[in-house]
Motif scaffolding. Sequence first.
Motif, short mmCIF file in Angstrom:
data_model
loop_
_atom_site.label_atom_id
_atom_site.label_comp_id
_atom_site.label_asym_id
_atom_site.label_seq_id
_atom_site.Cartn_x
_atom_site.Cartn_y
_atom_site.Cartn_z
N PHE A 75 0.89 -1.16 0.00
CA PHE A 75 0.00 0.00 0.00
C PHE A 75 0.93 1.21 0.00
O PHE A 75 1.60 1.46 1.00
N GLU A 76 1.00 1.93 -1.09
CA GLU A 76 1.94 3.04 -1.20
C GLU A 76 1.18 4.37 -1.32
O GLU A 76 0.40 4.58 -2.26
N ASN A 77 1.41 5.24 -0.33
CA ASN A 77 0.82 6.58 -0.32
C ASN A 77 -0.71 6.52 -0.49
O ASN A 77 -1.28 7.23 -1.31
N CYS A 78 -1.36 5.68 0.29
CA CYS A 78 -2.81 5.51 0.21
C CYS A 78 -3.53 6.12 1.40
O CYS A 78 -3.02 6.12 2.51
N PHE A 99 3.07 -0.75 4.34
CA PHE A 99 2.21 0.43 4.35
C PHE A 99 3.14 1.63 4.27
O PHE A 99 3.63 2.13 5.28
N SER A 100 3.44 2.07 3.06
CA SER A 100 4.40 3.13 2.83
C SER A 100 3.69 4.48 2.68
O SER A 100 2.90 4.66 1.74
N ARG A 101 3.93 5.38 3.62
CA ARG A 101 3.36 6.73 3.60
C ARG A 101 1.83 6.71 3.49
O ARG A 101 1.24 7.48 2.74
N THR A 155 6.64 4.37 7.85
CA THR A 155 6.45 5.69 7.26
C THR A 155 4.98 6.13 7.24
O THR A 155 4.65 7.16 6.66
N SER A 156 4.10 5.36 7.87
CA SER A 156 2.68 5.70 7.87
C SER A 156 2.29 6.51 9.09
O SER A 156 3.00 6.54 10.09
N VAL A 157 1.15 7.18 8.98
CA VAL A 157 0.67 8.04 10.07
C VAL A 157 -0.73 7.60 10.49
O VAL A 157 -1.43 6.92 9.76
N GLY A 158 -1.11 8.02 11.70
CA GLY A 158 -2.46 7.79 12.20
C GLY A 158 -2.73 6.38 12.69
O GLY A 158 -3.87 6.04 13.00
N VAL A 202 8.93 5.43 15.82
CA VAL A 202 8.75 5.91 17.19
C VAL A 202 7.49 6.79 17.28
O VAL A 202 6.86 6.88 18.32
N TYR A 203 7.11 7.41 16.17
CA TYR A 203 5.92 8.27 16.15
C TYR A 203 4.62 7.47 16.25
O TYR A 203 3.55 8.02 16.48
N SER A 204 4.70 6.17 16.07
CA SER A 204 3.52 5.29 16.19
C SER A 204 3.24 4.88 17.62
O SER A 204 2.20 4.32 17.91
N LEU A 205 4.19 5.12 18.52
CA LEU A 205 4.02 4.68 19.91
C LEU A 205 2.72 5.14 20.55
O LEU A 205 2.06 4.33 21.21
N PRO A 206 2.30 6.40 20.38
CA PRO A 206 1.03 6.78 21.01
C PRO A 206 -0.14 5.90 20.57
O PRO A 206 -0.99 5.54 21.37
N GLY A 207 -0.19 5.53 19.30
CA GLY A 207 -1.27 4.69 18.79
C GLY A 207 -1.19 3.24 19.27
O GLY A 207 -2.19 2.55 19.35
#
Length: 189
Positions: A112-115, A132-134, A154-157, A174-179
């Motif tokens: 899944f790229e930039n989806c 899951f890229s970007r 590289t994914s968010v949310g 490391v930015y995924s830790l809260p989720g």
Amino acid sequence: MPADNTQYQQVFSHLQAFPAGAEIFARCRFENCRFPGARLDKLTFEDCVFCGCDLSLARVQGTAFKEVLFEECKMQGLPLYSCARWLLAVRFKNCVMRFVSFANLPLKNTVFENCDLREASFSHTLLQKAVFSRCDLTRASFVRAHLEQADFTTSVGLALDPEANYLRGARFSVYSLPGLLAKYGIETE
């Protein structure tokens, strides 16, 4: 997956309905076609590319996707869970896939790229080694998903319950830790 230099048997452009009587599409390219809410039940797509197409809310009961690339497609609310699972091989690039259900699908090694996967459902989905890229995974649900060695770096949310999924070897930033820690009421800074 079909390469950019693939020789296509047919190229369909700007269609608003599927060709009548056809059931199997092999090495076909669909460009800027509009199929929202279309009935694509029991069709077979093999070595095909959908580029810039709208498949939102289309019906895909028993539809076979074998080595199919979806690029820059709008696929909101598509019930992919109802497609044929046998030989399922797909790739998604720059697609809007909000509210898509991937429940119970075998999507090992899928990219899944930039989806935009906001509010997508991955319940009981086999996603080993998926990438899951970007991607935007805001409010996407993962329940009993097999995510072994999946790459979310590289994914968010992303927010998922580590105890309700299979995560051995999965990669997160490391930015995924809260989720990943939200269930426990742990706050990170």
